[in-house]
Scaffold this motif. Structure first.
Motif, PDB file in Angstrom:
ATOM      1  N   SER A 226      32.602  29.316  44.250  1.00 25.88           N
ATOM      2  CA  SER A 226      34.233  30.051  43.428  1.00 25.88           C
ATOM      3  C   SER A 226      34.929  30.911  44.897  1.00 25.88           C
ATOM      4  O   SER A 226      34.328  31.941  45.805  1.00 25.88           O
ATOM      5  CB  SER A 226      33.567  31.457  42.618  1.00 25.88           C
ATOM      6  N   PHE A 227      36.204  31.307  45.350  1.00 25.19           N
ATOM      7  CA  PHE A 227      36.862  31.265  45.973  1.00 25.19           C
ATOM      8  C   PHE A 227      37.757  32.028  45.431  1.00 25.19           C
ATOM      9  O   PHE A 227      38.567  32.892  44.270  1.00 25.19           O
ATOM     10  CB  PHE A 227      38.114  30.523  46.813  1.00 25.19           C
ATOM     11  N   MET A 228      38.211  33.336  46.296  1.00 29.52           N
ATOM     12  CA  MET A 228      38.517  35.052  45.573  1.00 29.52           C
ATOM     13  C   MET A 228      40.354  34.938  46.865  1.00 29.52           C
ATOM     14  O   MET A 228      39.969  34.486  47.707  1.00 29.52           O
ATOM     15  CB  MET A 228      38.318  36.042  45.907  1.00 29.52           C
ATOM     16  N   ALA A 229      41.217  33.940  46.481  1.00 33.96           N
ATOM     17  CA  ALA A 229      42.364  34.315  47.323  1.00 33.96           C
ATOM     18  C   ALA A 229      43.640  35.682  47.142  1.00 33.96           C
ATOM     19  O   ALA A 229      44.161  35.740  46.063  1.00 33.96           O
ATOM     20  CB  ALA A 229      43.357  33.496  47.359  1.00 33.96           C
ATOM     21  N   PRO A 230      42.791  36.686  48.168  1.00 32.81           N
ATOM     22  CA  PRO A 230      43.998  38.088  47.620  1.00 32.81           C
ATOM     23  C   PRO A 230      45.008  37.755  48.435  1.00 32.81           C
ATOM     24  O   PRO A 230      46.065  38.815  48.362  1.00 32.81           O
ATOM     25  CB  PRO A 230      42.934  39.177  48.564  1.00 32.81           C
ATOM     26  N   ALA A 251      35.759  23.488  43.308  1.00 31.15           N
ATOM     27  CA  ALA A 251      35.891  24.798  42.686  1.00 31.15           C
ATOM     28  C   ALA A 251      36.928  25.535  42.239  1.00 31.15           C
ATOM     29  O   ALA A 251      37.526  25.440  41.691  1.00 31.15           O
ATOM     30  CB  ALA A 251      35.981  26.112  44.421  1.00 31.15           C
ATOM     31  N   LYS A 252      35.792  26.779  41.596  1.00 32.68           N
ATOM     32  CA  LYS A 252      37.271  28.053  41.293  1.00 32.68           C
ATOM     33  C   LYS A 252      38.369  28.903  41.919  1.00 32.68           C
ATOM     34  O   LYS A 252      37.328  29.168  43.099  1.00 32.68           O
ATOM     35  CB  LYS A 252      36.353  28.933  40.366  1.00 32.68           C
ATOM     36  N   LEU A 253      39.421  29.234  41.109  1.00 33.25           N
ATOM     37  CA  LEU A 253      39.639  29.819  42.290  1.00 33.25           C
ATOM     38  C   LEU A 253      40.785  31.455  41.498  1.00 33.25           C
ATOM     39  O   LEU A 253      40.578  31.192  40.686  1.00 33.25           O
ATOM     40  CB  LEU A 253      41.204  28.998  43.087  1.00 33.25           C
ATOM     41  N   VAL A 254      40.280  32.391  42.450  1.00 36.65           N
ATOM     42  CA  VAL A 254      40.538  34.201  41.433  1.00 36.65           C
ATOM     43  C   VAL A 254      41.458  34.704  41.933  1.00 36.65           C
ATOM     44  O   VAL A 254      41.723  34.350  43.188  1.00 36.65           O
ATOM     45  CB  VAL A 254      38.981  34.214  41.784  1.00 36.65           C
ATOM     46  N   LEU A 255      42.703  34.661  41.608  1.00 38.97           N
ATOM     47  CA  LEU A 255      43.694  35.268  42.012  1.00 38.97           C
ATOM     48  C   LEU A 255      43.986  36.553  41.342  1.00 38.97           C
ATOM     49  O   LEU A 255      43.462  36.774  39.980  1.00 38.97           O
ATOM     50  CB  LEU A 255      44.850  34.235  41.247  1.00 38.97           C
ATOM     51  N   MET A 256      44.034  37.146  41.985  1.00 44.33           N
ATOM     52  CA  MET A 256      44.635  38.568  41.890  1.00 44.33           C
ATOM     53  C   MET A 256      46.011  39.210  40.655  1.00 44.33           C
ATOM     54  O   MET A 256      46.711  38.049  41.856  1.00 44.33           O
ATOM     55  CB  MET A 256      44.022  39.446  42.388  1.00 44.33           C
ATOM     56  N   TYR A 257      46.576  40.098  40.525  1.00 39.29           N
ATOM     57  CA  TYR A 257      48.339  40.698  40.403  1.00 39.29           C
ATOM     58  C   TYR A 257      48.834  41.417  41.700  1.00 39.29           C
ATOM     59  O   TYR A 257      49.771  40.268  42.079  1.00 39.29           O
ATOM     60  CB  TYR A 257      47.935  41.264  39.624  1.00 39.29           C
ATOM     61  N   LYS A 258      47.791  41.587  42.366  1.00 49.02           N
ATOM     62  CA  LYS A 258      48.144  42.476  43.603  1.00 49.02           C
ATOM     63  C   LYS A 258      46.879  43.206  44.327  1.00 49.02           C
ATOM     64  O   LYS A 258      45.851  43.080  43.480  1.00 49.02           O
ATOM     65  CB  LYS A 258      48.584  43.608  43.715  1.00 49.02           C
ATOM     66  N   TRP A 259      46.712  43.201  45.006  1.00 44.06           N
ATOM     67  CA  TRP A 259      45.297  43.524  45.666  1.00 44.06           C
ATOM     68  C   TRP A 259      45.031  44.730  45.463  1.00 44.06           C
ATOM     69  O   TRP A 259      46.043  45.891  45.884  1.00 44.06           O
ATOM     70  CB  TRP A 259      45.877  43.164  46.954  1.00 44.06           C
ATOM     71  N   GLU A 260      43.674  45.142  44.596  1.00 46.45           N
ATOM     72  CA  GLU A 260      43.443  46.451  44.910  1.00 46.45           C
ATOM     73  C   GLU A 260      41.769  46.542  44.615  1.00 46.45           C
ATOM     74  O   GLU A 260      41.662  45.630  44.451  1.00 46.45           O
ATOM     75  CB  GLU A 260      43.704  46.855  43.560  1.00 46.45           C
ATOM     76  N   PRO A 261      40.607  46.838  45.467  1.00 45.97           N
ATOM     77  CA  PRO A 261      39.509  46.886  46.095  1.00 45.97           C
ATOM     78  C   PRO A 261      38.389  46.608  44.474  1.00 45.97           C
ATOM     79  O   PRO A 261      37.626  46.054  44.840  1.00 45.97           O
ATOM     80  CB  PRO A 261      39.101  47.507  47.278  1.00 45.97           C
ATOM     81  N   GLY A 262      38.660  47.550  44.137  1.00 46.02           N
ATOM     82  CA  GLY A 262      37.845  48.068  43.060  1.00 46.02           C
ATOM     83  C   GLY A 262      37.568  47.241  42.325  1.00 46.02           C
ATOM     84  O   GLY A 262      36.779  46.827  41.713  1.00 46.02           O
ATOM     85  N   ARG A 263      39.714  46.444  41.882  1.00 45.53           N
ATOM     86  CA  ARG A 263      39.276  45.640  40.756  1.00 45.53           C
ATOM     87  C   ARG A 263      39.436  43.853  41.459  1.00 45.53           C
ATOM     88  O   ARG A 263      37.872  43.577  41.057  1.00 45.53           O
ATOM     89  CB  ARG A 263      41.177  45.313  40.742  1.00 45.53           C
ATOM     90  N   ALA A 264      38.929  43.847  43.066  1.00 42.58           N
ATOM     91  CA  ALA A 264      39.067  42.973  43.293  1.00 42.58           C
ATOM     92  C   ALA A 264      36.659  42.799  43.157  1.00 42.58           C
ATOM     93  O   ALA A 264      36.616  41.745  43.218  1.00 42.58           O
ATOM     94  CB  ALA A 264      38.816  42.915  45.158  1.00 42.58           C
ATOM     95  N   LEU A 265      35.840  43.944  43.549  1.00 40.97           N
ATOM     96  CA  LEU A 265      34.811  43.851  43.746  1.00 40.97           C
ATOM     97  C   LEU A 265      34.547  43.713  42.265  1.00 40.97           C
ATOM     98  O   LEU A 265      33.505  43.165  41.715  1.00 40.97           O
ATOM     99  CB  LEU A 265      34.474  45.138  44.269  1.00 40.97           C
ATOM    100  N   GLU A 271      33.004  36.708  38.404  1.00 40.28           N
ATOM    101  CA  GLU A 271      33.294  35.709  37.953  1.00 40.28           C
ATOM    102  C   GLU A 271      32.386  35.192  39.612  1.00 40.28           C
ATOM    103  O   GLU A 271      32.697  33.858  40.111  1.00 40.28           O
ATOM    104  CB  GLU A 271      34.866  35.681  38.428  1.00 40.28           C
ATOM    105  N   ARG A 272      31.695  35.693  40.515  1.00 38.22           N
ATOM    106  CA  ARG A 272      30.482  35.565  40.949  1.00 38.22           C
ATOM    107  C   ARG A 272      30.899  34.617  42.334  1.00 38.22           C
ATOM    108  O   ARG A 272      30.880  33.559  42.848  1.00 38.22           O
ATOM    109  CB  ARG A 272      29.343  34.410  40.384  1.00 38.22           C
ATOM    110  N   VAL A 273      32.345  35.716  42.388  1.00 41.87           N
ATOM    111  CA  VAL A 273      33.194  34.806  44.266  1.00 41.87           C
ATOM    112  C   VAL A 273      31.701  34.756  44.792  1.00 41.87           C
ATOM    113  O   VAL A 273      31.105  35.527  45.220  1.00 41.87           O
ATOM    114  CB  VAL A 273      33.798  35.456  44.417  1.00 41.87           C
ATOM    115  N   THR A 274      31.811  33.464  45.704  1.00 46.14           N
ATOM    116  CA  THR A 274      30.606  33.143  47.069  1.00 46.14           C
ATOM    117  C   THR A 274      31.441  33.101  47.977  1.00 46.14           C
ATOM    118  O   THR A 274      31.201  32.969  49.296  1.00 46.14           O
ATOM    119  CB  THR A 274      30.382  31.633  46.367  1.00 46.14           C
ATOM    120  N   THR A 275      33.306  33.021  47.778  1.00 44.97           N
ATOM    121  CA  THR A 275      33.934  32.870  49.646  1.00 44.97           C
ATOM    122  C   THR A 275      34.949  34.080  49.579  1.00 44.97           C
ATOM    123  O   THR A 275      36.203  33.932  48.489  1.00 44.97           O
ATOM    124  CB  THR A 275      34.118  31.511  50.185  1.00 44.97           C
TER     125      THR A 275
END
Length: 306
Positions: A226-230, A251-265, A271-275
Motif C-alpha cells: 500500500s503506497f502513499m503518494a503525498p 498495490a493500493k495507492l493512497v492520495l490526499m487532498y493536500k499534505w497534512e501530517p495528522g491526516r496522513a498518519l 489503509e495499512r500503508v507500507t511505503t
C-alpha cells in the motif's frame, strides 16, 4: 520489457476488485478505474486524440488524474503534467509551449484558465466542477456516463514516443518541458525493482556476516503493498516512482487532498500503508507530529524521500 505503458496498464486488469485508488474517503478498485480509463480513452479518440497528440492534466491529486494519465498514454498521446500551483500566466506559457489539444482540469484550475485571454482553442474536460462551462467544454460525468466499450481503442505507436511531458521549476528561466518516452518510463520501473531487490539482498548479506545486527522482536506481518503518494502527480516522484511501480505490483495507492501530517498518519493507520515516499521534510513532520505516538504505524516498511 513490454513495448509501451499501455501493455503494462492492461496487464493490471487481472487485479479486478482489489483496491487501487483511495482518495481521502473515496475508494476505487482496479476494475472500476480500468472501466473509466476505457471510457475516457474512447472519448479522447473520438475527439481526434491519438499518437503524437498531447493531453494536459491540470488538477489536484484526484483519482481523475490517474484515469486521465492511463487513458492518455494508452492511446499513444503524451500526458502533460500541469503544475497545480501555476498562476494563469504560467499556465498560459506551458499550454502555448506544449500545445495540448485537450485539458482535463478541476474547478480551481478552470478558474485560472478563465483569466487567460487569447488562449488557443482547447477542448476542456471539467473535473469536480459545477461552474458554467464554455462551449468547447464537457463535464467528466458526461464522459463517464457512456457505456463501457470493453477494450481500449486500437492505436499503433512506438516505444520511443513521448509518454509524458513534465515541466521543470523554471528557477532561472522559463520552465522546460521534459519529455519522457515509453521506453524510459518502463526502464525506470525495472530500475526501481532492481534497486529495491539489491538493497534487500545487501541487508540480508550484512546480517548473515554479522556486520549489522539482526532485527529483534516479533517478525513483521506480511501485508499487501500500500503506497502513499503525498507529492504531486504532475512530477516524476509521485507519477513515475510511486504510481508506476504501485500499479505494476497491483498495490493500493493512497492520495490526499493536500499534505497534512495528522491526516496522513490517520490514513497510514486506516489503509495499512507500507511505503511512503515524498520529500524528507514530510517524513520529519510525521515523526515529530504529536499523533505519531498514538497512531498505529506498524505497517510502514519504508519512508523514503529525495
Amino acid at each position: 520489457a513490454p513495448p509501451n505503458m499501455r501493455v503494462m496498464w492492461e496487464a493490471t486488469a487481472i487485479n479486478g476488485d482489489k483496491d487501487y485508488i483511495v482518495y481521502e474517503d473515496e475508494r476505487y478498485s482496479y476494475a472500476e478505474i480500468h472501466a473509466q480509463v476505457r471510457k475516457l480513452a474512447q472519448y479522447l479518440v473520438s475527439q481526434g486524440i491519438g499518437r503524437h497528440s498531447r493531453v494536459a492534466l491540470s488538477m489536484r491529486n484526484y483519482p481523475e488524474w490517474v484515469v486521465g494519465y492511463w487513458a492518455t498514454v494508452s492511446i499513444g498521446a503524451a500526458a502533460v503534467g500541469m503544475n497545480a500551483w501555476w498562476t494563469p500566466s504560467e499556465m498560459e506559457y506551458a499550454l502555448n509551449d506544449s500545445q495540448p489539444t485537450v485539458i482535463v482540469a478541476d474547478d480551481e484550475r478552470l478558474e485560472r484558465l478563465s483569466h487567460i485571454a487569447g488562449l488557443k482553442p482547447i477542448h476542456v474536460i471539467a473535473v469536480r466542477s459545477d461552474r458554467d462551462l464554455p462551449a468547447n467544454a464537457v463535464r467528466w460525468a458526461d464522459v463517464m456516463s457512456g457505456a463501457d466499450p470493453g477494450s481500449l481503442p486500437v492505436v499503433e505507436f512506438d516505444t520511443d514516443d513521448d509518454a509524458t511531458i513534465f515541466y521543470t521549476s523554471g528557477t532561472t528561466g522559463f520552465p522546460k518541458g521534459a519529455q519522457l518516452t515509453h521506453r524510459g518510463s518502463i526502464a525506470n520501473i525495472y530500475n526501481i525493482v532492481v534497486m529495491t531487490t539489491a538493497v534487500a539482498m545487501s541487508e540480508q548479506k550484512a546480517i548473515a556476516a554479522g556486520d549489522i545486527p539482526a532485527p529483534t522482536g516479533p517478525a513483521p506481518v506480511a501485508l499487501p503493498p500500500s503506497f502513499m503518494a503525498p507529492t504531486p502527480l504532475f512530477h516524476v516522484t509521485a507519477c513515475n516512482c510511486i504510481l508506476h511501480p504501485a500499479t505494476v505490483m497491483g498495490a493500493k495507492l493512497v492520495l490526499m487532498y493536500k499534505w497534512e501530517p495528522g491526516r496522513a498518519l490517520e490514513l497510514i493507520e486506516r489503509e495499512r500503508v507500507t511505503t511512503l515516499s515524498g520529500v524528507p521534510t514530510m517524513s520529519r513532520e510525521l515523526l515529530l507530529h504529536p499523533d505519531w505516538e498514538t497512531r498505529d504505524t506498524s505497517s510502514l516498511q519504508g519512508m523514503g524521500g529525495g
